[in-house]
Enzyme design. Structure first.
Site, short mmCIF file in Angstrom:
data_model
loop_
_atom_site.label_atom_id
_atom_site.label_comp_id
_atom_site.label_asym_id
_atom_site.label_seq_id
_atom_site.Cartn_x
_atom_site.Cartn_y
_atom_site.Cartn_z
N GLU A 141 0.85 -1.20 0.00
CA GLU A 141 0.00 0.00 0.00
C GLU A 141 0.89 1.25 0.00
OE1 GLU A 141 -2.92 -0.26 -0.74
OE2 GLU A 141 -3.61 -2.21 -0.04
N ASP A 326 -25.38 5.56 11.11
CA ASP A 326 -26.22 5.66 9.93
C ASP A 326 -27.65 5.26 10.28
OD1 ASP A 326 -27.40 5.62 7.46
OD2 ASP A 326 -25.93 4.31 6.52
#
Length: 423
Positions: A141, A326
């Site tokens: 990464e 959420d």
């Protein structure tokens, strides 16, 4: 055929049957820099892990340094991939696996695979091999490393003369997803040809181990989200134009010092995901006086059940904090309260909630701690959507938005002002 030493005799393996196709040039290259940008499911990390296990057993004086920007992310990425490679090659009996600190040792020779994070740079610059030579480094990464100077520090750690009779060569391998065409990796390794550099692009089409269901994921992405498909499907450079948030910097800070200020409030937000999207947990500190948000921690992981989400947040030390989650998943919020997140509450949603939340946050300066690598990736790729004529629509793209949404939820209480609560 390739020979692996497993006891007093050689075990003959046909590597193409184990590794697969598409990485022949990568496998054979011995120059200084081996750089592979690739899409998801392009098997770049798995192939790299196999290469290191095979070649550490082939070269008895070689040692490997594995690096990511944040040390804690190594266990579930490179460390796991290297253990998988050991198992796939059938040589588990000859490797010693150490979890704390992370370390792999080839028992017949004492060769080491060492793991370090750039969040402790002294441990990178002072590293040395006990047996043989530290000749290889793998940066996984590599996109997370935003400073080319940090890469140069790693590059310089692979130094020193190696006797030619060893057959060894010094090499740094970088693997990453190519989210942003403005990243220094492109200019350094892809824009100018260099005989010491192999710069490859790979994608899911060279991964023969994918089944039809895996491939359908990419075919749907190609139709539904062409922008994401070009990067996550084909491994092309991401074109970043029209960032939603431009008011941010990456900067280390001491959370305890910031939190001790009388005007600073905490802000925590949770966005749900599971298979394709990650669960994203935002941890921030906010000063309305200074109009600053400090992003100090994150959770970003796929495949988490609600119980696992609770366990992660509890393990991070934030189970008693007030969290906005959420509101589209009331059942998940109820289950998390039952698990122990007593102060989690639904975020407000409405036809204008995204736009107003973004506009509010745009008034703040956002300071992101370097360890929040997923937040950094999202905020540097979160852009305004465009219509078919290339005009901005006033709505953000439905991508790179999981921690961005979680931040918006977290900021709701501050945006609304003081409210009464019996929490």
């Amino acid at each position: 055929m390739n020979s692996l030493l497993t006891d007093s005799r050689a075990s003959q393996l046909h590597l193409p049957d184990i590794v697969g196709q598409g990485y022949g040039t990568f496998w054979r290259f011995k120059g200084r820099y081996r750089v592979c940008k690739g899409s998801r499911a392009s098997k770049k990390s798995k192939t790299t892990a196999l290469w290191y296990i095979v070649n550490l057993m082939k070269y008895p004086q070689a040692n490997l340094l594995v690096i990511r920007k944040v040390y804690r992310t190594l266990h579930d990425s490179c460390f796991t991939d290297l253990k998988w490679a050991i198992s796939r090659l059938g040589v588990q009996a000859f490797w010693d696996v150490k979890e704390s600190p992370l370390e792999l040792t080839y028992k017949p020779t004492g060769q080491k695979i060492l793991f370090r994070g750039l969040d402790d740079p002294l441990k990178v610059t002072s590293i040395a091999a006990e047996h043989g030579y530290l000749c290889w480094a793998w940066i996984e990464e590599a996109y997370e490393i935003s400073s080319e100077a940090d890469f140069n520090m790693i590059d310089e750690s692979i130094r020193g003369a190696i006797p030619p009779e060893t057959g060894l060569f010094k090499q740094v391998t970088l693997t990453f997803n190519p989210w942003n065409e403005h990243h220094w990796l492109k200019a350094r390794f892809f824009d100018t040809p260099d005989p010491d550099t192999l710069a490859l692009t790979t994608n899911y089409t060279c991964n023969e181990w994918l089944d039809d269901a895996d491939r359908r994921v990419f075919e749907r992405m190609k139709v539904q989200n062409p922008r994401r498909y070009s990067v996550a499907g084909l491994g092309e450079w991401g074109i970043v134009d029209g960032l939603v948030f431009e008011n941010w910097v990456e900067e280390a800070f001491d959370k305890t010092i910031i939190a001790a200020r009388p005007d600073v409030k905490s802000a925590f937000g949770l966005d749900f995901g599971y298979t394709n999207d990650p669960t994203a947990f935002f941890c921030g500190l906010v000063s309305e006086k200074e109009m600053t948000i400090w992003v100090f921690d994150e959770l970003y992981e796929r495949g988490l059940t609600n119980r696992a989400i609770y366990q992660r947040i509890y393990g991070m030390g934030y189970a008693k904090e007030r969290i906005r989650g959420d509101s589209a998943e009331p059942k998940s919020l109820d289950e998390l309260r039952e698990e122990g997140l007593r102060r989690i509450r639904p975020a407000g949603k409405g036809p204008d909630s995204i736009r107003s939340g973004i506009q509010y946050i745009q008034n703040f300066r956002i300071v992101v701690h370097p360890r929040c690598v997923n937040f950094l990736t999202e905020i540097s790729n979160y852009t305004w959507a465009k219509d078919k004529f290339g005009n901005k629509t006033g709505k953000p793209i439905d991508d790179f938005n999981h921690l961005m949404d979680a931040m918006r939820y977290a900021m709701e209480d501050i945006q609304r002002g003081p409210t009464y609560s019996f929490d």
